[in-house]
Write an enzyme that holds these catalytic residues in place. Structure first.
Site, short mmCIF file in Angstrom:
data_model
loop_
_atom_site.label_atom_id
_atom_site.label_comp_id
_atom_site.label_asym_id
_atom_site.label_seq_id
_atom_site.Cartn_x
_atom_site.Cartn_y
_atom_site.Cartn_z
CB SER A 163 -15.49 1.23 -35.20
OG SER A 163 -16.54 1.48 -36.10
CE LYS A 164 -11.64 -3.21 -41.36
NZ LYS A 164 -11.68 -4.50 -41.97
NE ARG A 165 -19.71 -2.26 -38.15
CZ ARG A 165 -20.02 -2.15 -36.87
NH1 ARG A 165 -21.01 -1.37 -36.49
NH2 ARG A 165 -19.34 -2.78 -35.95
NE ARG A 166 -17.60 4.46 -33.31
CZ ARG A 166 -17.36 3.44 -32.47
NH1 ARG A 166 -18.34 2.73 -32.01
NH2 ARG A 166 -16.12 3.15 -32.11
CG ASP A 167 -14.28 6.15 -35.76
OD1 ASP A 167 -14.83 7.20 -35.42
OD2 ASP A 167 -14.16 5.16 -35.01
#
Ligand code: GLU
Length: 499
Positions: free
Chosen positions: A245-249
């Site tokens: 995920s763009k936000r998490r990773d």
């Protein structure tokens, strides 16, 4: 096989995702393997989410990874008229209908239904085209089969598919329409893309077939064309096996570039995300990849984007560099100002090196470089290993000082003995080692213990490149001064100069 035509079709909505890098690479390898054409197409019809800087980012990242397109970039925003022609043809041939339902109305009507999606409310209302959204009249019966090279035949029953929107009420085409029109016009033979797009494939096929039928009729649309082959590449997952995920990773290729991943290493690693070179070698040249890449060998189970493994591989690629090349390729991290002034790329997010601009000395760095090259996994780690050479005073790490100096009673006598020994010994790594062994013996310490306070006094930390080579490169005057400053600091309990 006739030379294939393939494309990477990113939407410019953010940083260049490693998944896009992987998809681009597989397309590029496939084109290279079969003497085909690799096209870059920017899918920028979503004017609210697209930004020009992301388009630049796509082009730069692809060049960096060494997969420059043979054609393009084409931009969907420049082909809007063409999509209107397609919409006209589909409308005239009866494949579309106009719909004025709001999202809330659809939700209200369908909230108790087992299958989500549009309920066909406007299908037979005969609303006028202008000012309304346009939906595709999905057949009520039958099925569409996606013949996928990676996943086999995937069947989509039409009664599970809604009448999907192909144009907004303001006339703007939706992704699924523009994507299909472009693949036809660009004579794409193989659609190689991420698995998350598999559900749109049957919609694309329905539009494609409708356009074929319209081509045969009076609608003035182009020629009927053969459907492309499909290859949906496995999803990339993180350590927890969750979709990246763009936000998490950390997924931005730009940030790996800034950290000092080598493009050839990153490209090699990306190639392993769903494919493996023949044999048990994972580190392979790009020539080998091109010679052996096959879509039939792509695996369909999720691929783990393993940053540790990528870092390890990057370290191996760094160690393979000839010394001069290592020195040259370290420049953006050790001399970013000079690189930027010369109009060359320098990392954006890495921060400047810890020494004042202008103090870097390439000749000094070159002497240390073989030892540094052995120890880093990314180019971004280089400044931290050589900072003591270019800082006026070492940046003392308090934890290291505490451990190696404050808590070791023998530290002061050893530092004193080192000053005395280093004043007169030959200034070579070997002589410095012998002198330090002798210093340790006087204090009843092994070399590893004896060198710890010296290392902290001179470099600021307990870890770093081999000490005696470091001392040799730094030079007698600077080493003696730093040892004396450290002694003052312990005795006075005060701060070392430069703190
Ligand atoms: N523009 C789509 C995306 O970025 C890709 C479409 C495709 O490859 O067919 O998700």
């Amino acid at each position: 096989m006739a030379p294939p035509r393939v494309r990477l079709a990113p939407s410019p909505t953010g940083y260049f995702h490693v998944g896009t890098g992987r998809t681009g690479l597989f397309n590029w390898l496939f084109a290279r393997r079969y003497g085909g054409v690799f096209i870059l197409r920017i899918e920028d019809t979503d004017t609210e989410r697209n930004r020009e800087e992301w388009v630049d980012g796509i082009i730069t990242a692809m060049d960096w990874l060494g997969m420059t397109p043979d054609e393009g970039p084409y931009r969907q925003s420049e082909r809007l008229e063409r999509y209107q022609v397609a919409l006209d043809a589909l409308w005239d041939a009866g494949y579309l209908y106009a719909c004025d339902c709001t999202r809330d109305e659809v939700l209200e009507r369908t909230k108790d239904r087992p299958t989500p999606g549009y309920d066909g409310h406007c299908r037979d209302r005969g609303l006028p085209r202008r000012g309304n959204a346009l939906r595709f009249r999905t057949p009520r019966e039958g099925e569409t089969v996606v013949h996928d090279i990676v996943r086999g035949d995937v069947v989509f029953r039409h009664d599970t598919m809604e009448d999907f929107v192909v144009a907004r009420s303001n006339g703007e085409p939706l992704f699924v329409l523009a994507n299909c029109v472009d693949d036809r016009d660009m004579a794409i033979t193989h659609v190689i893309r991420g698995e998350e797009l598999l559900p749109t494939a049957p919609k694309g096929i329905l539009i494609w077939q409708a356009l074929d039928a319209a081509a045969e009729g009076e609608a003035g649309w182009g020629e009927a064309t053969e459907l492309p082959a499909w290859a949906h590449l496995p999803t990339l997952v993180n350590e927890q096996r969750k979709k990246l995920s763009k936000r998490r990773d950390p997924v931005a290729v730009e940030s790996y570039r800034d950290q000092g991943y080598l493009p050839e290493a990153m490209r090699n690693y990306l190639a392993l995300l769903g494919w493996s070179p023949p044999g048990d070698q994972e580190k392979v040249t790009v020539e080998t990849m091109i010679e052996t890449f096959a879509l039939e060998d792509v695996n369909h189970s999720p691929a783990f984007f393993d940053i540790k493994k990528m870092a390890h591989m990057n370290g191996e690629y760094i160690r393979d560099l000839p010394l001069e090349e290592f020195v040259a390729r370290a420049r953006p991290w050790v001399e970013p100002d000079a690189e930027a002034a010369a109009g060359r790329w320098a990392p954006q997010s890495a921060g400047p090196p810890p020494w004042p601009s202008g103090r870097f000395d390439e000749a000094v760095f070159r002497r240390m470089a073989p030892l540094v090259q052995e120890r880093v996994t990314t180019m971004g780690e280089v400044p931290g290993l050589v900072d003591f050479l270019f800082l006026e005073e070492p940046a003392i790490d308090e934890g290291s000082w505490e451990k190696a100096v404050t808590r070791d009673e023998a530290a002061v006598p050893m530092l004193e003995a080192a000053v005395a020994a280093y004043e007169g010994c030959d200034w070579t790594a070997d002589a410095l080692r012998d002198a330090t062994v002798a210093v340790g013996e006087q204090a009843g310490k092994k070399l590893a213990k004896a060198q710890a306070p010296i290392r902290v006094a001179v470099t600021g930390r307990t870890v770093g490149p081999p000490l005696f080579e470091s001392l040799e490169v730094l030079g007698r005057a600077a080493v003696l001064r730093r040892l004396r400053v450290a002694l003052e600091r312990v005795r006075g309990g005060g701060a070392a100069a430069g703190d």
